[in-house]
Design a protein around this motif. Structure first.
Motif, PDB file in Angstrom:
ATOM      1  N   MET A 107       2.162  -3.915   9.999  1.00  0.00           N
ATOM      2  CA  MET A 107       2.629  -3.075   8.896  1.00  0.00           C
ATOM      3  C   MET A 107       4.133  -2.881   9.001  1.00  0.00           C
ATOM      4  O   MET A 107       4.669  -2.706  10.098  1.00  0.00           O
ATOM      5  N   GLY A 151       0.833  -1.192   0.000  1.00  0.00           N
ATOM      6  CA  GLY A 151       0.000   0.000   0.000  1.00  0.00           C
ATOM      7  C   GLY A 151       0.867   1.240   0.000  1.00  0.00           C
ATOM      8  O   GLY A 151       2.027   1.205   0.428  1.00  0.00           O
ATOM      9  N   ARG A 191      -2.812   2.437   8.094  1.00  0.00           N
ATOM     10  CA  ARG A 191      -2.611   1.280   7.224  1.00  0.00           C
ATOM     11  C   ARG A 191      -3.339   1.530   5.901  1.00  0.00           C
ATOM     12  O   ARG A 191      -4.569   1.586   5.877  1.00  0.00           O
ATOM     13  N   THR A 241       0.785  -5.520   5.800  1.00  0.00           N
ATOM     14  CA  THR A 241       0.877  -4.478   4.775  1.00  0.00           C
ATOM     15  C   THR A 241       2.306  -3.974   4.693  1.00  0.00           C
ATOM     16  O   THR A 241       2.916  -3.625   5.714  1.00  0.00           O
TER      17      THR A 241
END
Length: 319
Positions: free
Chosen positions: A222, A17, A76, A202
Motif C-alpha cells: 500500500m 481505495g 488496506r 493499493t
C-alpha cells in the motif's frame, strides 16, 4: 527505500481505495506538528475547540517523532466506498498481540498512555478515535471525501490516457516506477524489497502526508500519497470569468464551467466557491442539460466534468 516488486498478476490488482480510518490516523501528524502541514491549518483552526473535548494524550501516544503511526491505523481499503463504522468494528476486534506488535514497531515499546491490560488499552484508544472522528472529522468528511474521490478519478483518467507507468510516476515526487518495481522513498533508513506475490498494490490518497507513506511493518502492499487539490479545500475559489460565456450562461455557471477542467462533485464545488451544494446542483443540471458538462457516478458521489462542447465554448471565447 521501500520497493514493491510487481508480478504479472499484480498489474490487474493495482487499484485505489479510500480509508476514513487511515485519514483519521494520519491526521495525528498535523495535530502533533501543525507547522509541518500548512495546507491543513484551516482544518486545525476550525477544529481547535472541538479537539479540547478529545483524549489527545491517548491519541498522541499512537504517533512518534518521525510521524509514524502503527499499521493497525492504516488498514488496506477494499474500495473507495469504505465506511468508518466498518473500520472501527474491525479495529475493535484487533488481536492484543497485533496491537502490541504494531505499537512496538513504531515506538520500540508500549507507550505509557496505552500500557496496562491490552483490552482496556484498546477500548481507551477506540473511545479516543471515535471522539476525534465525531468532533473533528464527521462535520468535514463530505468535503474531504470529495477531494479524495476527485483525485482518484483524475488518476484513473491518467491511466486511460497515458498508461499505468505515467500515473505511478506522477503520484508523488518520492514514488517512482521502473521495470515492474514501485519505489517509495521513506524516512526509514532500512532498504526493504517486498514481492507483492499477486496481492496487488493499493494506492490511497490522503490529506495528511507531504511525501508518500507505506506500512511500517509487514502490512499489505500500500502507498499513501498526497491528494491533489487539497490546498483549495478550505478556501473560496475565484476563477477568471470569460465575459462572452458569462453573458450567455451567467457568471456562476461560467465559473463552474471554467473550474470543471478536472472532475469534481457538487459538494467540492460548493466548498471551493462558498455557495450551497443545492445551488451548485441547480447550475450543474442546467449546464448538463445544455450539453456543456457530463457526469458520472463514483461511489456515493456524482462527479461532473466539462464536455467537449463546453471546452469548445470556452476556447471560442479565448479562455
Amino acid at each position: 527505500m521501500l520497493r514493491y516488486r510487481l508480478t504479472d498478476s499484480d498489474f490487474g490488482g493495482v487499484h485505489f481505495g479510500l480509508s476514513p480510518l487511515c485519514e483519521l490516523g494520519l491526521s495525528l501528524r498535523a495535530i502533533k506538528d501543525p507547522s509541518a502541514f500548512p495546507l491543513q491549518l484551516p482544518w486545525l483552526r476550525r477544529t481547535e475547540q472541538a479537539r479540547s473535548l478529545v483524549d489527545l494524550d491517548t491519541l498522541l501516544a499512537l504517533i512518534d517523532d518521525r510521524f509514524w503511526t502503527p499499521d493497525f491505523l492504516n488498514p488496506r481499503p477494499a474500495s473507495p466506498l469504505t465506511r468508518i463504522d466498518d473500520e472501527f468494528q474491525a479495529l475493535a476486534r484487533i488481536r492484543t498481540s497485533t496491537f502490541h506488535r504494531d505499537l512496538e514497531a513504531v515506538h520500540g515499546r508500549i507507550p505509557g498512555a496505552l500500557s496496562g491490560p491490552p483490552r482496556e488499552a484498546i477500548a481507551r484508544m477506540m473511545r479516543a478515535l471515535q471522539q476525534l472522528w465525531d468532533e473533528c472529522f464527521a462535520p468535514h468528511w463530505p468535503r474531504m471525501r470529495a477531494v479524495l474521490e476527485a483525485d482518484v478519478t483524475y488518476r484513473g483518467r491518467l491511466i486511460a490516457q497515458s498508461g499505468l507507468a505515467a500515473m505511478l510516476n506522477g503520484v508523488s515526487s518520492t514514488v517512482s516506477y521502473e521495470r515492474d518495481v514501485v519505489s517509495v522513498q521513506l524516512r526509514d533508513p532500512v532498504d526493504r524489497e517486498v514481492a507483492t506475490g499477486g496481492l496487488g498494490l493499493t494506492l490511497v490518497p490522503t490529506m495528511f502526508t507531504r511525501r508518500a507513506s507505506a506500512p511500517v511493518g509487514s502490512g499489505p502492499p500500500m502507498v499513501m500519497y498526497p491528494a491533489r487539490g487539497q490546498g483549495a479545500l478550505w478556501e473560496t475559489e475565484r476563477v477568471p470569468n470569460p465575459s462572452a460565456v458569462a453573458a450567455i450562461v451567467g457568471e456562476a455557471r461560467a465559473s463552474l464551467l471554467t473550474a470543471l477542467a478536472e472532475p469534481a462533485s457538487s459538494t467540492e464545488l460548493g466548498v471551493r466557491f462558498d455557495v450551497t451544494t443545492s445551488a451548485v446542483n441547480q447550475h450543474l443540471r442546467a449546464l448538463r442539460d445544455a450539453g456543456l458538462v457530463t457526469s458520472t457516478r463514483y461511489g456515493h458521489s456524482v462527479l461532473y466534468f466539462r464536455s467537449e462542447l463546453g471546452t469548445a465554448l470556452l476556447a471560442a471565447s479565448g479562455t
